[in-house]
Design a protein around this motif. Structure first.
Motif, mmCIF file in Angstrom:
data_model
loop_
_atom_site.group_PDB
_atom_site.id
_atom_site.type_symbol
_atom_site.label_atom_id
_atom_site.label_comp_id
_atom_site.label_asym_id
_atom_site.label_seq_id
_atom_site.Cartn_x
_atom_site.Cartn_y
_atom_site.Cartn_z
ATOM 1 N N ALA A 74 46.543 46.546 45.656
ATOM 2 C CA ALA A 74 47.088 46.875 44.344
ATOM 3 C C ALA A 74 48.111 48.000 44.481
ATOM 4 O O ALA A 74 47.892 48.963 45.226
ATOM 5 N N GLY A 75 49.213 47.832 43.780
ATOM 6 C CA GLY A 75 50.300 48.799 43.875
ATOM 7 C C GLY A 75 51.351 48.439 44.898
ATOM 8 O O GLY A 75 52.429 49.041 44.935
ATOM 9 N N SER A 119 53.727 40.409 30.751
ATOM 10 C CA SER A 119 52.850 41.181 31.635
ATOM 11 C C SER A 119 53.500 41.562 32.966
ATOM 12 O O SER A 119 52.963 42.414 33.691
ATOM 13 N N ARG A 174 58.144 44.974 36.508
ATOM 14 C CA ARG A 174 57.533 44.952 37.845
ATOM 15 C C ARG A 174 58.106 43.840 38.728
ATOM 16 O O ARG A 174 58.221 44.013 39.937
ATOM 17 N N SER A 177 54.489 46.876 42.272
ATOM 18 C CA SER A 177 53.346 47.398 41.507
ATOM 19 C C SER A 177 52.351 46.287 41.198
ATOM 20 O O SER A 177 51.903 46.133 40.054
ATOM 21 N N LYS A 213 49.178 43.966 40.712
ATOM 22 C CA LYS A 213 47.863 44.210 40.150
ATOM 23 C C LYS A 213 46.920 43.064 40.535
ATOM 24 O O LYS A 213 47.384 41.943 40.786
ATOM 25 N N PRO A 214 45.641 43.308 40.544
ATOM 26 C CA PRO A 214 44.697 42.228 40.867
ATOM 27 C C PRO A 214 44.887 40.996 39.980
ATOM 28 O O PRO A 214 44.705 39.863 40.455
ATOM 29 N N GLU A 215 45.287 41.204 38.744
ATOM 30 C CA GLU A 215 45.484 40.065 37.842
ATOM 31 C C GLU A 215 46.732 39.253 38.170
ATOM 32 O O GLU A 215 46.960 38.205 37.559
ATOM 33 N N ASP A 216 47.527 39.699 39.128
ATOM 34 C CA ASP A 216 48.662 38.910 39.604
ATOM 35 C C ASP A 216 48.226 37.893 40.664
ATOM 36 O O ASP A 216 49.051 37.074 41.092
ATOM 37 N N VAL A 267 45.945 39.938 45.455
ATOM 38 C CA VAL A 267 46.071 41.381 45.299
ATOM 39 C C VAL A 267 44.666 41.975 45.251
ATOM 40 O O VAL A 267 43.878 41.654 44.359
ATOM 41 N N ILE A 279 41.856 45.157 45.192
ATOM 42 C CA ILE A 279 41.700 46.459 44.531
ATOM 43 C C ILE A 279 41.804 47.571 45.558
ATOM 44 O O ILE A 279 41.304 47.458 46.662
#
Length: 115
Positions: A13-14, A62, A66, A84, A86-89, A113, A115
């Motif tokens: 993540a990130g 969303s 990014r 950037s 995110k896990p939801e990507d 992605v 955590i």
């Protein structure tokens, strides 16, 4: 026409990844193209698209700020720069025309992605 996405992988993540979509058939300069994704258990969604002239783009809310979609008509290649993350990507990412053409769906490229 064949559209092949590549460049996926595992990232924290990130982090960042850049996806590429190579196409044959001469559609790059004439069609609206987009990146789609499908997360486990969810419907496929349009993440970003770019108009034929390359000057106009649109993004899923969303991912705004990014992700950046771009293309190189001379190379018949489209890109998705993802920052950037995110896990939801996490999803399988595909490229296709907008609206999509069923026969153009490739295998996609998996982005995970952590955590």
């Amino acid at each position: 026409v064949q559209l092949q996405a590549s460049g996926g992988g595992l990232v924290q993540a990130g982090g960042s990844l850049t996806l590429s979509c190579a196409a044959s058939g001469g559609i790059f300069s004439r069609k609206v193209l987009g990146w789609y994704r499908q997360a486990p258990g969810k419907q496929r969604e349009l993440v970003a698209h770019i108009f034929s002239n390359g000057g106009s783009t649109n993004y899923l809310e969303s991912v705004k700020g990014r992700f950046t979609i771009s293309k190189d008509n001379a190379k018949s290649t489209m890109y998705l720069q993802m920052n950037s993350l995110k896990p939801e990507d996490t999803a399988v990412y595909y490229c296709n025309q907008v609206p999509p053409v069923q026969s153009y769906w490739g295998q996609g490229t998996l982005v995970t992605v952590s955590i």
